[in-house]
Design a protein around this motif. Structure first.
Motif, PDB file in Angstrom:
ATOM      1  N   LEU A 136       1.377  13.730 -21.090  1.00  0.00           N
ATOM      2  CA  LEU A 136       0.570  13.966 -19.902  1.00  0.00           C
ATOM      3  C   LEU A 136       1.362  13.532 -18.675  1.00  0.00           C
ATOM      4  CD1 LEU A 136      -2.939  12.699 -21.078  1.00  0.00           C
ATOM      5  CD2 LEU A 136      -2.184  15.069 -20.830  1.00  0.00           C
ATOM      6  N   ASN A 173      -1.883  15.219 -14.504  1.00  0.00           N
ATOM      7  CA  ASN A 173      -3.166  15.123 -15.209  1.00  0.00           C
ATOM      8  C   ASN A 173      -3.920  13.849 -14.829  1.00  0.00           C
ATOM      9  OD1 ASN A 173      -0.915  16.015 -17.581  1.00  0.00           O
ATOM     10  ND2 ASN A 173      -2.564  17.471 -17.152  1.00  0.00           N
ATOM     11  N   ILE A 174      -3.157  12.773 -14.595  1.00  0.00           N
ATOM     12  CA  ILE A 174      -3.747  11.464 -14.324  1.00  0.00           C
ATOM     13  C   ILE A 174      -3.263  10.973 -12.958  1.00  0.00           C
ATOM     14  CG2 ILE A 174      -4.153   9.133 -15.204  1.00  0.00           C
ATOM     15  CD1 ILE A 174      -4.863  11.262 -17.250  1.00  0.00           C
ATOM     16  N   LYS A 219      -6.998   5.631 -23.019  1.00  0.00           N
ATOM     17  CA  LYS A 219      -6.542   6.700 -23.916  1.00  0.00           C
ATOM     18  C   LYS A 219      -7.705   7.318 -24.683  1.00  0.00           C
ATOM     19  CE  LYS A 219      -1.894   4.832 -24.699  1.00  0.00           C
ATOM     20  NZ  LYS A 219      -1.026   4.117 -25.657  1.00  0.00           N
ATOM     21  N   PHE A 230      -9.419  10.178 -22.704  1.00  0.00           N
ATOM     22  CA  PHE A 230      -8.693  11.415 -22.399  1.00  0.00           C
ATOM     23  C   PHE A 230      -9.404  12.667 -22.931  1.00  0.00           C
ATOM     24  CE2 PHE A 230      -4.160   9.417 -22.001  1.00  0.00           C
ATOM     25  CZ  PHE A 230      -4.531   8.902 -20.771  1.00  0.00           C
ATOM     26  N   TYR A 261     -11.581  15.188 -20.870  1.00  0.00           N
ATOM     27  CA  TYR A 261     -11.035  15.943 -19.731  1.00  0.00           C
ATOM     28  C   TYR A 261     -10.349  17.224 -20.170  1.00  0.00           C
ATOM     29  CZ  TYR A 261     -12.172  11.725 -17.231  1.00  0.00           C
ATOM     30  OH  TYR A 261     -12.867  10.675 -16.689  1.00  0.00           O
TER      31      TYR A 261
END
Length: 316
Positions: free
Chosen positions: A4, A66-67, A307, A310, A313
């Motif tokens: 990611l 993504n983050i 984690k 995740f 999403y």
């Protein structure tokens, strides 16, 4: 599996970078940093009064992440703006109290001593950070050629902030305690400055301590990592909860060099109380003790929980 992608938003200060980078590494992200610059007018406006629009900041950010992990006041609005645009395609995490509604973020990571609560709040004991034992091990030899004594003490110094002014009297008192508690008892000093340490304090350290001591005269990450691995004791000035938290991952005795605050330092006091209750720190006084504690590894604890989130999403 493809990693990611992470976007790290900070104001560029060491303590902030350490926290966002530490979390990004623990989450195994392929990340980039973005130093946030606000447009002139919005520099003066608190986040809670600032619209979540891209005209408030100078940075041009494209979606290749993504983050989003943000830390610091300036990064609050860009993080909220990106979440508003990309919604469930990204996760936005803010570290420290954002001073706005916590609902603007998927998760907020807050030091326990801040006393902030919420359904999306993850609490850490002290500040999360980037340090890992393998990094310390990798850099252990960096300062070894300068070591000529068996016993080592490292002094990590911060710099003036809203709470501590680092006046000459306070610095002289700290240096005197280092000399009396350690140097005259056969310890060799490693002096480590941070990006906030004024040059005049570095220059004074060179004059105050004899030539057998190791005075690092610039920001040197390798020297910092090497010193933490080589040292027997760590002394950290009281202005930085981040550097104290970093030192706590070593399991080595940490003395905090307290200074007279120039304003109410309530949050610092709460932090010191917590770390004393965990037997991690003691105040630097006029005696030398030896103690141990469980190494602090809050970054991994926080990242393990994140984690698990995740899967909620759409990281496509």
């Amino acid at each position: 599996m493809t990693k990611l992608k992470g976007l790290l938003l900070t104001e560029g200060m060491h303590g902030m970078i350490s926290q966002v980078e530490g979390l990004a590494k623990a989450l195994d992200l392929d990340f980039i940093h973005e130093k946030i610059e606000l447009n002139n007018f919005w520099k003066m406006i608190p986040p809670k009064l600032t619209p979540a629009q891209n005209f408030t900041f100078k940075n041009k950010i494209n979606q290749n992440f993504n983050i989003v992990i943000s830390c610091g006041r300036k990064s609050v609005i860009p993080s909220i703006y990106l979440k508003k645009i990309y919604k469930n395609k990204i996760m936005n995490i803010h570290i420290q109290d954002p001073k706005v509604s916590l609902e603007n973020f998927d998760l907020v990571v807050i030091p326990e001593h801040d006393g902030l609560n919420g359904k999306n709040v993850l609490k850490s004991k002290g500040a999360i950070h980037y340090l890992r034992n393998d990094e310390l091990e990798k850099n252990i030899d960096y300062l070894k050629p300068k070591i000529n004594k068996e016993k080592i003490v490292t002094l990590v110094t911060g710099g003036p902030n809203k709470y501590y002014d680092f006046n000459e009297k306070e610095i002289n008192r700290i240096f005197s305690k280092i000399n009396d508690n350690f140097i005259i008892k056969g310890y060799q000093l490693i002096f480590i400055p941070s990006i906030r340490t004024p040059q005049k304090i570095i220059d004074y350290a060179k004059k105050y301590f004899d030539n057998n001591q190791i005075i690092i005269d610039k920001v040197d990450k390798k020297a910092y990592l090497s010193s933490l691995k080589l040292t027997d004791y760590i002394v950290v000035t009281c202005d930085s909860t981040s550097m104290i938290s970093e030192a706590a991952m070593t399991g080595k005795p940490i003395y905090v060099a307290q200074m007279e605050p120039v304003r109410n330092n309530y949050r610092f006091k709460k932090f010191f109380e917590l770390f004393k209750s965990l037997k991690i720190i003691k105040d630097l006084e006029n005696s030398l003790e030896k103690w141990s504690y469980d190494k602090l590894n809050e970054t991994d604890k926080i990242s393990d929980y994140i984690k698990e989130q995740f899967k909620k999403y759409d990281f496509s």
